[in-house]
Design an enzyme around this catalytic site. Sequence first.
Site, PDB file in Angstrom:
ATOM      1  N   LYS A 236     -19.808 -49.163   8.719  1.00 18.20           N
ATOM      2  CA  LYS A 236     -18.421 -48.685   8.558  1.00 18.20           C
ATOM      3  C   LYS A 236     -18.235 -47.366   9.304  1.00 18.20           C
ATOM      4  CE  LYS A 236     -18.067 -50.800   4.003  1.00 18.20           C
ATOM      5  NZ  LYS A 236     -18.129 -50.615   2.555  1.00 18.20           N
TER       6      LYS A 236
ATOM      7  N   GLN B 103     -18.980 -46.449  -2.073  1.00 14.22           N
ATOM      8  CA  GLN B 103     -19.822 -47.630  -1.855  1.00 14.22           C
ATOM      9  C   GLN B 103     -20.438 -48.095  -3.173  1.00 14.22           C
ATOM     10  OE1 GLN B 103     -20.098 -49.219   1.189  1.00 14.22           O
ATOM     11  NE2 GLN B 103     -21.208 -50.805   0.086  1.00 14.22           N
TER      12      GLN B 103
ATOM     13  N   ASP C 161     -10.167 -49.732  -0.331  1.00 14.17           N
ATOM     14  CA  ASP C 161     -10.854 -50.950  -0.783  1.00 14.17           C
ATOM     15  C   ASP C 161      -9.925 -51.822  -1.624  1.00 14.17           C
ATOM     16  OD1 ASP C 161     -13.429 -51.041   0.315  1.00 14.17           O
ATOM     17  OD2 ASP C 161     -14.187 -49.546  -1.116  1.00 14.17           O
TER      18      ASP C 161
END
Length: 278
Positions: A50, A94, A117
């Site tokens: 990412k 994460q 997200d």
Amino acid sequence: MVAKIIDGKELSKKILEDVKKKIQQNNQKPGLAIVLVGNNPASEIYVGLKEKKSKELGINCERYDLDELISEEELLNRVDELNQKKDIHGIVVQLPLPQHINDELVVNSVLPHKDVDGFTPVNQGNLVNDNNMLVPATARACIELIKSTGTEIKGKNAVIIGRSKIVGKPVFLLLLQENATATICHSKTKNIAKHTKNADILIAACGVPKLVKKDMVKEGAIVIDVGINRTDEGIVGDVDYENVKEVAGHITPVPGGVGPMTIALLLDNILQAMELHK
Ligand SMILES: NC(=O)c1ccc[n+]([C@@H]2O[C@H](COP(=O)([O-])OP(=O)(O)OC[C@H]3O[C@@H](n4cnc5c(N)ncnc54)[C@H](OP(=O)(O)O)[C@@H]3O)[C@@H](O)[C@H]2O)c1
């Protein structure tokens, strides 16, 4: 019939080019903060990817590698600092977090308009209300991969295996928005094959290596394999790819299907988050 392979890697390049162009046309660069707690090897790979991709596109990526033993309170404070930072438009925490930390509490502490997200209750609620704000990238990836086949989703029978809030549920809601007749199977579903055999579109997102066998798939179906499973034979999906591709009409490979599209659409979500700041 031998299935056509849906090339997620190639499709993702187009999305990334588009995101890059839009960033170049903007006079402000988007800012992304990625928070990684501990040293989970898979998470390190995902975060590295990412970070690399976002830098290639001209996104200002700030990475925060935090100690495995950080307290929940300290982590919440760090997220709150990022929530306040004006030059940060998107925050990724994460997952998974270490066991002593409540994942949900931390994820839910991200401001909804920075939640690239799409995991916070506000963004999930918006999706339920057909008022999409920031939608989980993997779910968006599934829809884009289906559309890339040129098949109209409206009126199709779509079956999803897996009901997680990260993949299964948001894909289900997006498919409903596209006017599919959608069904979710999960670990307590009896006779999964009875459902999957009826599926014009089948999405496997259960994390069970090669769960979907040839005899579970309708001839000509579109099969989207979300699974990423580390096994002795390497990384495999949730679909028995070699055999299922003999009956499916279209199929995504693992790797090279949903994975690269997820990253590309996450980066696209950062642009969308930036728009929300205006
Ligand atoms: N390609 C990507 O970018 C990407 C992104 C995210 C996830 N993934 C992969 O996608 C897979 C699913 O991820 P996730 O986060 O959604 O997983 P998860 O949170 O573990 O959820 C798995 C879901 O599958 C269901 N399930 C488990 N075993 C089953 C079985 N034998 N039969 C039917 N359903 C079963 C579970 O049912 P219950 O609810 O009843 O427990 C659950 O709903 C994993 O392999 C993950 O690595 C890939």
